[in-house]
Design a protein around this motif. Structure first.
Motif, mmCIF file in Angstrom:
data_model
loop_
_atom_site.group_PDB
_atom_site.id
_atom_site.type_symbol
_atom_site.label_atom_id
_atom_site.label_comp_id
_atom_site.label_asym_id
_atom_site.label_seq_id
_atom_site.Cartn_x
_atom_site.Cartn_y
_atom_site.Cartn_z
ATOM 1 N N GLU A 124 0.825 -1.211 0.000
ATOM 2 C CA GLU A 124 0.000 0.000 0.000
ATOM 3 C C GLU A 124 0.857 1.258 0.000
ATOM 4 O O GLU A 124 0.459 2.289 -0.544
ATOM 5 C CB GLU A 124 -0.948 -0.002 1.199
ATOM 6 C CG GLU A 124 -2.066 -1.028 1.073
ATOM 7 C CD GLU A 124 -2.859 -1.225 2.354
ATOM 8 O OE1 GLU A 124 -2.490 -0.672 3.422
ATOM 9 O OE2 GLU A 124 -3.869 -1.967 2.295
ATOM 10 N N ALA A 125 2.045 1.176 0.586
ATOM 11 C CA ALA A 125 2.966 2.316 0.614
ATOM 12 C C ALA A 125 3.759 2.439 -0.685
ATOM 13 O O ALA A 125 4.567 3.358 -0.840
ATOM 14 C CB ALA A 125 3.916 2.182 1.800
ATOM 15 N N GLY A 126 3.552 1.490 -1.608
ATOM 16 C CA GLY A 126 4.240 1.552 -2.889
ATOM 17 C C GLY A 126 5.660 1.017 -2.873
ATOM 18 O O GLY A 126 6.432 1.256 -3.792
ATOM 19 N N VAL A 127 6.010 0.266 -1.823
ATOM 20 C CA VAL A 127 7.371 -0.233 -1.671
ATOM 21 C C VAL A 127 7.558 -1.600 -2.335
ATOM 22 O O VAL A 127 8.628 -1.901 -2.861
ATOM 23 C CB VAL A 127 7.750 -0.314 -0.172
ATOM 24 C CG1 VAL A 127 9.105 -0.927 0.038
ATOM 25 C CG2 VAL A 127 7.672 1.065 0.461
ATOM 26 N N LEU A 128 6.501 -2.434 -2.329
ATOM 27 C CA LEU A 128 6.610 -3.804 -2.846
ATOM 28 C C LEU A 128 6.188 -3.892 -4.301
ATOM 29 O O LEU A 128 5.326 -3.147 -4.756
ATOM 30 C CB LEU A 128 5.713 -4.758 -2.047
ATOM 31 C CG LEU A 128 6.133 -5.130 -0.651
ATOM 32 C CD1 LEU A 128 5.205 -6.208 -0.119
ATOM 33 C CD2 LEU A 128 7.560 -5.591 -0.588
ATOM 34 N N ARG A 129 6.781 -4.858 -4.951
ATOM 35 C CA ARG A 129 6.387 -5.139 -6.331
ATOM 36 C C ARG A 129 4.926 -5.564 -6.354
ATOM 37 O O ARG A 129 4.425 -6.157 -5.407
ATOM 38 C CB ARG A 129 7.310 -6.184 -6.941
ATOM 39 C CG ARG A 129 7.335 -7.494 -6.190
ATOM 40 C CD ARG A 129 8.414 -8.440 -6.612
ATOM 41 N NE ARG A 129 8.238 -8.852 -8.001
ATOM 42 C CZ ARG A 129 9.124 -9.560 -8.673
ATOM 43 N NH1 ARG A 129 10.245 -9.934 -8.098
ATOM 44 N NH2 ARG A 129 8.902 -9.887 -9.913
ATOM 45 N N GLU A 130 4.270 -5.285 -7.463
ATOM 46 C CA GLU A 130 2.838 -5.572 -7.578
ATOM 47 C C GLU A 130 2.534 -6.726 -8.512
ATOM 48 O O GLU A 130 1.381 -7.136 -8.616
ATOM 49 C CB GLU A 130 2.095 -4.315 -8.036
ATOM 50 C CG GLU A 130 2.159 -3.219 -6.987
ATOM 51 C CD GLU A 130 1.341 -2.004 -7.366
ATOM 52 O OE1 GLU A 130 0.612 -2.042 -8.373
ATOM 53 O OE2 GLU A 130 1.431 -1.010 -6.635
ATOM 54 N N ASP A 131 3.556 -7.279 -9.167
ATOM 55 C CA ASP A 131 3.326 -8.346 -10.134
ATOM 56 C C ASP A 131 3.300 -9.735 -9.515
ATOM 57 O O ASP A 131 3.092 -10.726 -10.212
ATOM 58 C CB ASP A 131 4.397 -8.296 -11.233
ATOM 59 C CG ASP A 131 5.797 -8.495 -10.686
ATOM 60 O OD1 ASP A 131 6.066 -8.043 -9.548
ATOM 61 O OD2 ASP A 131 6.633 -9.097 -11.387
ATOM 62 N N ALA A 174 14.461 -8.547 -4.178
ATOM 63 C CA ALA A 174 13.557 -9.386 -4.967
ATOM 64 C C ALA A 174 12.083 -9.081 -4.703
ATOM 65 O O ALA A 174 11.237 -9.333 -5.560
ATOM 66 C CB ALA A 174 13.845 -10.865 -4.677
ATOM 67 N N VAL A 175 11.761 -8.549 -3.533
ATOM 68 C CA VAL A 175 10.361 -8.264 -3.217
ATOM 69 C C VAL A 175 10.005 -6.788 -3.393
ATOM 70 O O VAL A 175 8.831 -6.425 -3.348
ATOM 71 C CB VAL A 175 9.980 -8.738 -1.786
ATOM 72 C CG1 VAL A 175 10.181 -10.234 -1.641
ATOM 73 C CG2 VAL A 175 10.733 -7.970 -0.724
ATOM 74 N N ARG A 176 11.001 -5.968 -3.604
ATOM 75 C CA ARG A 176 10.752 -4.509 -3.732
ATOM 76 C C ARG A 176 10.315 -4.128 -5.141
ATOM 77 O O ARG A 176 10.678 -4.751 -6.118
ATOM 78 C CB ARG A 176 12.015 -3.732 -3.374
ATOM 79 C CG ARG A 176 12.366 -3.850 -1.905
ATOM 80 C CD ARG A 176 12.997 -2.594 -1.405
ATOM 81 N NE ARG A 176 13.276 -2.679 -0.004
ATOM 82 C CZ ARG A 176 12.445 -2.245 0.932
ATOM 83 N NH1 ARG A 176 11.291 -1.727 0.611
ATOM 84 N NH2 ARG A 176 12.770 -2.347 2.203
ATOM 85 N N ARG A 177 9.588 -3.034 -5.188
ATOM 86 C CA ARG A 177 9.162 -2.454 -6.462
ATOM 87 C C ARG A 177 10.376 -1.815 -7.137
ATOM 88 O O ARG A 177 11.211 -1.210 -6.474
ATOM 89 C CB ARG A 177 8.106 -1.391 -6.185
ATOM 90 C CG ARG A 177 7.651 -0.675 -7.407
ATOM 91 C CD ARG A 177 6.713 0.419 -7.021
ATOM 92 N NE ARG A 177 5.504 0.245 -7.784
ATOM 93 C CZ ARG A 177 4.367 0.797 -7.486
ATOM 94 N NH1 ARG A 177 4.245 1.536 -6.411
ATOM 95 N NH2 ARG A 177 3.320 0.595 -8.244
ATOM 96 N N HIS A 178 10.459 -1.953 -8.436
ATOM 97 C CA HIS A 178 11.600 -1.369 -9.181
ATOM 98 C C HIS A 178 11.162 -0.175 -9.977
ATOM 99 O O HIS A 178 10.106 -0.023 -10.426
ATOM 100 C CB HIS A 178 12.203 -2.424 -10.124
ATOM 101 C CG HIS A 178 12.764 -3.586 -9.367
ATOM 102 N ND1 HIS A 178 13.958 -3.554 -8.714
ATOM 103 C CD2 HIS A 178 12.246 -4.816 -9.127
ATOM 104 C CE1 HIS A 178 14.174 -4.710 -8.124
ATOM 105 N NE2 HIS A 178 13.143 -5.488 -8.358
#
Length: 190
Positions: free
Chosen positions: A139-146, A186-190
């Motif tokens: 929700e904070a935009g830190v994690l990848r969404e795929d 590996a779990v963070r949004r790029h």
């Protein structure tokens, strides 16, 4: 006869847990006989079992104590932080004892159905804390969404289990920091 305060009882309980953790880690559940627990704690069986119903309850209390600390860290900072903390303390005798206890929990989960039923609630609390943290991070935009949250949670749990096994087997901690950086990346949004 002087009365013992609740603070004194709580302190004694924590002393017993710490000594029992080391005893279970060193000797395993079966090998941690009541005599060895007495030696490890410096207390009589009556004093030990005044605080804990039996050896099984004592072992479960040790595991629950560890799980509660882990849930707190996961909720606050995530499972990768638990791994970083573990790595930072890998050479400490307390950590070695904790690792041995974790392996003993794993063994008992496979071999003792009654223990597995009692442990399910603690395991669920760790999984839920991990999942809630991942939801907040997404929700904070830190994690990848795929990748679904449940898949990310399983990935982190496998990485954690692998680290625990690596360290518990006596393998060198070396510089595993970059490995944990990779897990986190590996779990963070790029």
């Amino acid at each position: 006869m002087p009365r013992v305060s609740q603070d004194q009882l709580d302190a004694r309980r924590q002393e017993i847990l710490a000594a029992a953790r080391a005893c279970f880690a060193r000797h395993g559940y079966e090998g941690a006989t009541v005599r060895r627990l007495e030696e490890a704690t410096g207390l009589s069986r009556g004093a030990i079992f005044h605080h804990f119903r039996d050896k099984d309850s004592l072992f479960l209390a040790v595991a629950e104590d560890d799980a509660a600390a882990m849930v707190t860290t996961v909720a606050r900072n995530g499972l990768v932080q638990v791994m970083r903390d573990l790595l930072a303390r890998a050479v400490s005798p307390d950590t070695t004892g904790w690792l041995g206890s974790q392996l003993e929990v794993s063994r008992r989960l496979r071999t003792d159905p009654a223990f597995a039923r009692r442990w399910a609630e603690r395991s669920a609390a760790i999984a839920e804390a991990t999942r809630e943290r991942l939801v907040r991070q997404r929700e904070a935009g830190v994690l990848r969404e795929d990748v679904p949250i449940d898949v990310l949670a399983q990935f982190l749990e496998l990485a954690y289990d692998g680290l625990v096994l690596h360290l518990a087997m006596g393998r060198p901690a070396g510089d595993l920091g970059p490995v944990l950086d990779l897990v986190e990346e590996a779990v963070r949004r790029h």
